[in-house]
Design a protein around this motif. Structure first.
Motif, PDB file in Angstrom:
ATOM      1  N   GLY A 115       0.791  -1.218   0.000  1.00 26.68           N
ATOM      2  CA  GLY A 115       0.000   0.000   0.000  1.00 26.68           C
ATOM      3  C   GLY A 115       0.823   1.267   0.000  1.00 26.68           C
ATOM      4  N   SER A 116       2.125   1.174  -0.287  1.00 28.97           N
ATOM      5  CA  SER A 116       3.007   2.340  -0.238  1.00 28.97           C
ATOM      6  C   SER A 116       3.739   2.512  -1.568  1.00 28.97           C
ATOM      7  N   TYR A 117       4.295   3.707  -1.753  1.00 26.31           N
ATOM      8  CA  TYR A 117       5.188   3.939  -2.883  1.00 26.31           C
ATOM      9  C   TYR A 117       6.158   5.042  -2.518  1.00 26.31           C
ATOM     10  N   ALA A 118       7.233   5.162  -3.301  1.00 26.08           N
ATOM     11  CA  ALA A 118       8.247   6.185  -3.058  1.00 26.08           C
ATOM     12  C   ALA A 118       8.783   6.672  -4.399  1.00 26.08           C
ATOM     13  N   VAL A 119       9.275   7.914  -4.410  1.00 25.58           N
ATOM     14  CA  VAL A 119       9.885   8.503  -5.599  1.00 25.58           C
ATOM     15  C   VAL A 119      11.284   8.969  -5.226  1.00 25.58           C
ATOM     16  N   LEU A 120      12.286   8.463  -5.943  1.00 27.67           N
ATOM     17  CA  LEU A 120      13.674   8.858  -5.744  1.00 27.67           C
ATOM     18  C   LEU A 120      14.078   9.784  -6.891  1.00 27.67           C
ATOM     19  N   VAL A 121      14.862  10.812  -6.589  1.00 24.14           N
ATOM     20  CA  VAL A 121      15.274  11.747  -7.636  1.00 24.14           C
ATOM     21  C   VAL A 121      16.761  12.042  -7.532  1.00 24.14           C
ATOM     22  N   ASN A 122      17.340  12.360  -8.671  1.00 21.29           N
ATOM     23  CA  ASN A 122      18.708  12.871  -8.769  1.00 21.29           C
ATOM     24  C   ASN A 122      18.615  14.198  -9.504  1.00 21.29           C
ATOM     25  N   GLY A 123      18.321  15.262  -8.748  1.00 24.33           N
ATOM     26  CA  GLY A 123      18.111  16.560  -9.368  1.00 24.33           C
ATOM     27  C   GLY A 123      16.994  16.480 -10.399  1.00 24.33           C
ATOM     28  N   GLU A 124      17.269  17.025 -11.582  1.00 21.00           N
ATOM     29  CA  GLU A 124      16.313  16.943 -12.684  1.00 21.00           C
ATOM     30  C   GLU A 124      16.721  15.880 -13.694  1.00 21.00           C
ATOM     31  N   THR A 125      17.758  15.095 -13.359  1.00 18.70           N
ATOM     32  CA  THR A 125      18.298  14.133 -14.318  1.00 18.70           C
ATOM     33  C   THR A 125      17.585  12.793 -14.264  1.00 18.70           C
ATOM     34  N   VAL A 126      17.338  12.290 -13.050  1.00 22.81           N
ATOM     35  CA  VAL A 126      16.781  10.942 -12.887  1.00 22.81           C
ATOM     36  C   VAL A 126      15.626  10.983 -11.904  1.00 22.81           C
TER      37      VAL A 126
END
Length: 325
Positions: A101-112
């Motif tokens: 029932g969960s989710y996550a979003v990982l980011v590397n600036g605006e690249t990834v």
């Protein structure tokens, strides 16, 4: 007494003496003087080898948890799992998992940008300005890599030698943890590698790796997602549990009432689901690597009340009529 020499003889004598004296240096130079030793040859000119430029330390890229819904946990190195909050940075050897029932979003600036669906676990293997590499232990991720950013992004699959690699685009990858890995590309193109075989999965295509095999030839993403469920024959059950089984497209993500159910290499799934007394609505949701969604639901009733006992009047066996009448 000797007669005096004539002036002519004297002049001759002086001329001869002068010639002899003038010849002495030449004779010494020609016969007695040792010529000076020849100068040593000039040392060879060794070209100067340019020194290699000092290599700067590899630049580290950053990866952080930008968005969290539900329960998301992180493990640092070999430590324990603990809950995290948005904004926390991730480093190589860290692992992240999303619970049901969960989710996550990982980011590397605006690249990834990497979205982790429920029931997914990834570990970070490399983070530099030119390469990011994740290990997908199980579950499903959708990755977007900005084109032209000179960033290579790789996702490896645990339990398999499968690798998905791109330098720009958006793709989804799933891993059931048992050797079945699927990739679907929405934008750009992805190199999908396994068992020494490489295929290029372009936008609008998908491919699958089954245990011991290389990636299948890319095929167009279908327009709809197959989802079949073996429902009970009767809507009323006498037990507070049921076996939910069915089939979907291999590599799809199946969720039954919030519980992530892994599929096999043929897309089959099965799960014993607890039910409550009375009315129950069972929902089954499937998500493919091509981004297709399908949901089925069924209303079921559970009644575990035992049947009422039949009370027999003992007097019914006492027939007051005489025998034979």
């Amino acid at each position: 007494m000797d007669a005096p020499r004539s002036p002519r003889r004297t002049v001759r004598f002086l001329i001869a003496l002068a010639a002899i004296l003038s010849a002495l240096p030449l004779g010494y130079f020609l016969f007695l003087h040792e010529p000076p030793a020849a100068p040593p040859p000039p040392a060879p000119v060794v070209p100067e080898v340019p020194r290699p430029p000092e290599q700067a330390p590899v630049a580290r890229s950053s990866l952080k948890l930008e968005e969290i819904h539900g329960t998301v946990e992180v493990r640092r190195g070999n430590g324990e799992w603990h809950a995290v909050r948005p904004g926390e940075a991730l480093h190589p050897s860290d692992a992240v998992r999303t619970l049901e029932g969960s989710y996550a979003v990982l980011v590397n600036g605006e690249t990834v940008e990497v979205r982790m669906e429920a029931g997914t676990e990834v570990s970070i293997e490399a983070l530099t300005d030119t390469l990011s590499r994740l290990m997908l232990a199980n579950g499903m991720t959708t990755t977007r890599v900005k084109p032209g950013a000179r960033q290579t992004f790789e996702v490896r699959a645990a339990g398999s030698d499968a690798v998905a690699r791109t330098e720009g685009g958006r793709f989804t990858m799933s891993n059931n943890g048992k050797g079945t890995v699927a990739v679907g590309t929405q934008e750009g193109e992805v190199a999908f590698i396994g068992q020494g075989k490489v295929v290029i999965v372009r936008a609008g295509q998908q491919s699958i790796i089954r245990p011991g095999r290389g990636p299948s030839d890319p095929t167009p993403i279908p327009t709809s997602l197959l989802l079949k469920v073996n429902w009970p024959a009767r809507p009323t059950l006498t037990r507070r549990q049921m076996v939910v089984s069915g089939q979907t497209e291999p590599g799809s993500h199946v969720d039954i009432e919030g519980q992530i159910i892994p599929t096999d290499d043929q897309g089959r799934f099965s799960k014993t689901l607890p039910l409550q007394e009375g009315s129950n609505t069972v929902r089954i949701h499937a998500l493919s690597v091509g981004g297709l969604r399908q949901e089925l639901k069924r209303d079921l009733n559970v009644d575990t009340t035992p049947p009422k006992q039949v009370i027999v009047d003992p007097g019914m066996w006492n027939d007051p009529r005489p025998d034979g009448q």
